[in-house]
Design an enzyme around this catalytic site. Structure first.
Site, short mmCIF file in Angstrom:
data_model
loop_
_atom_site.label_atom_id
_atom_site.label_comp_id
_atom_site.label_asym_id
_atom_site.label_seq_id
_atom_site.Cartn_x
_atom_site.Cartn_y
_atom_site.Cartn_z
N ARG A 234 35.35 33.82 34.95
CA ARG A 234 36.46 33.21 35.67
C ARG A 234 37.73 33.33 34.84
O ARG A 234 37.72 33.13 33.63
CB ARG A 234 36.19 31.72 35.98
CG ARG A 234 35.25 31.47 37.15
CD ARG A 234 35.90 31.87 38.47
NE ARG A 234 35.06 31.59 39.62
CZ ARG A 234 34.23 32.45 40.17
NH1 ARG A 234 34.10 33.67 39.65
NH2 ARG A 234 33.51 32.13 41.24
N GLU A 263 44.75 35.62 40.92
CA GLU A 263 44.31 36.90 41.49
C GLU A 263 44.79 37.03 42.93
O GLU A 263 44.51 36.14 43.74
CB GLU A 263 42.78 36.99 41.43
CG GLU A 263 42.25 36.98 40.00
CD GLU A 263 40.74 36.82 39.93
OE1 GLU A 263 40.18 37.03 38.85
OE2 GLU A 263 40.12 36.47 40.97
N HIS A 285 38.29 42.10 39.55
CA HIS A 285 37.28 41.13 39.97
C HIS A 285 36.20 41.79 40.84
O HIS A 285 35.88 41.33 41.95
CB HIS A 285 37.91 39.97 40.73
CG HIS A 285 37.08 38.72 40.69
ND1 HIS A 285 37.62 37.46 40.58
CD2 HIS A 285 35.73 38.53 40.74
CE1 HIS A 285 36.64 36.55 40.58
NE2 HIS A 285 35.49 37.19 40.68
#
Length: 317
Positions: A234, A263, A285
């Site tokens: 994370r 993000e 990600h």
């Protein structure tokens, strides 16, 4: 008939077959949902499905029929759990689906950085090999993994899988204890000992108030081995400004990040300024997103919804 609203289908790859629950229902699907549109879209839903679209207290308060929230991820920080519990709404997440994909991505970053793959690739593109006038050249450091110490922060399924892979390469994995631990449980190593002795540090833990900025300048300054820092967990676990400062000051060997604090990243994210460096890799990600893992994830989401409809909720938080 239950109404199911999927708020952000576009966050699941196009290769995934979006099978639907095996009971009569109304299905409404959106590609994306902005935070300000969530409340309206789930107002008459019985079940809401979300990955990153936040379901906060105000949206929950306005959704009088809402009985379940199915999160298409392991992390559930986008859900106001307290508000859901107060209403008796079941919140289920998915677990264990990424036990291969995330560790494999972790080691892809480790290998690329440890052997300077990115730097050498860029050099070949730039014509450095021809200019070297010999069979090879040595612009970047290359280090073996065998004999290294791998500091793992997080001892869940992903952390353990990373440890198993590491052992196969002759790496010594050590699991870091909590930063504020008053005593050290069997199988763990004190937090700051891992910080000081690891050749590679990899993060596999949730983002909570206790873990935010887990690694900042005080930790970087204690890193005697100048390790690689890998984060496929994370954004926010590592202070990004401090990370860039640590790179600038040579306190660490490099950084491989699949997650950022925001993000997509904000224009002022300090990591965006160092992306061209050969010892920095940032991926968008996608550590979780192998075709196999995403299909397994969706199967689990559907299973959670079907189990809830049967009266036997699964993976309830």
């Amino acid at each position: 008939m239950l109404k199911i609203v999927f708020l952000d289908r576009d966050t699941i790859g196009p290769s995934v077959s979006i099978d639907r629950p095996d009971f009569p229902h109304e299905w409404v699907e959106y590609g994306k949902t902005a935070p300000e549109d969530v409340a309206a879209r789930i107002a008459d839903a019985d079940i809401a499905v979300t990955n990153k679209a936040p379901i906060r207290a105000d949206a929950i308060a306005g959704a009088s029929r809402l009985k379940m929230i199915a999160v298409t991820a392991t992390g559930y920080d986008v859900i106001d759990l307290a508000a859901a519990k107060e209403r008796g709404i079941t919140v289920s997440n998915v677990r264990g689906y990424a036990v291969n994909t995330v560790p494999e991505h972790t080691f892809a970053l480790i290998f690329a950085l440890r052997r300077s793959i990115t730097g050498y690739r860029q050099d070949v593109i730039a014509g450095e090999w021809q200019r070297a006038n010999q069979f090879c050249f040595f612009n970047h450091p290359i280090r073996d993994l065998s004999g290294s110490v791998l500091g793992i922060f997080g001892r869940g399924a992903l952390g353990k899988s990373v440890a198993r892979i590491g052992e196969a390469f002759g790496i010594k994995p050590v699991f870091a204890a909590r930063k504020d631990a008053s005593s050290i449980e069997t199988g763990y190593t004190p937090f700051h000992e891992v910080i000081e002795t690891a050749d590679i540090i990899t993060l596999h833990m949730p983002l909570t108030p206790a873990t935010r900025d887990l690694i900042g300048m005080p930790e970087f300054q204690r890193m005697k081995r100048k390790p690689l820092i890998i984060n496929t967990a994370r954004g926010g676990l590592v202070n990004e400004a401090a990370l860039v400062q640590a790179l600038d000051e040579g306190l660490i060997a490099g950084a491989g990040f699949d997650v950022l604090t925001k993000e997509p990243p904000a224009p002022d994210n300090p990591l965006l300024k160092v992306l061209e460096r050969p010892n920095v890799i940032v991926t968008p990600h996608v550590a979780w997103a192998s075709d196999e893992a995403m299909q397994a994830l969706w199967a689990q989401v559907v299973g959670n919804i079907e189990n809830f409809e049967k009266g036997s909720p699964s993976n309830a938080l």
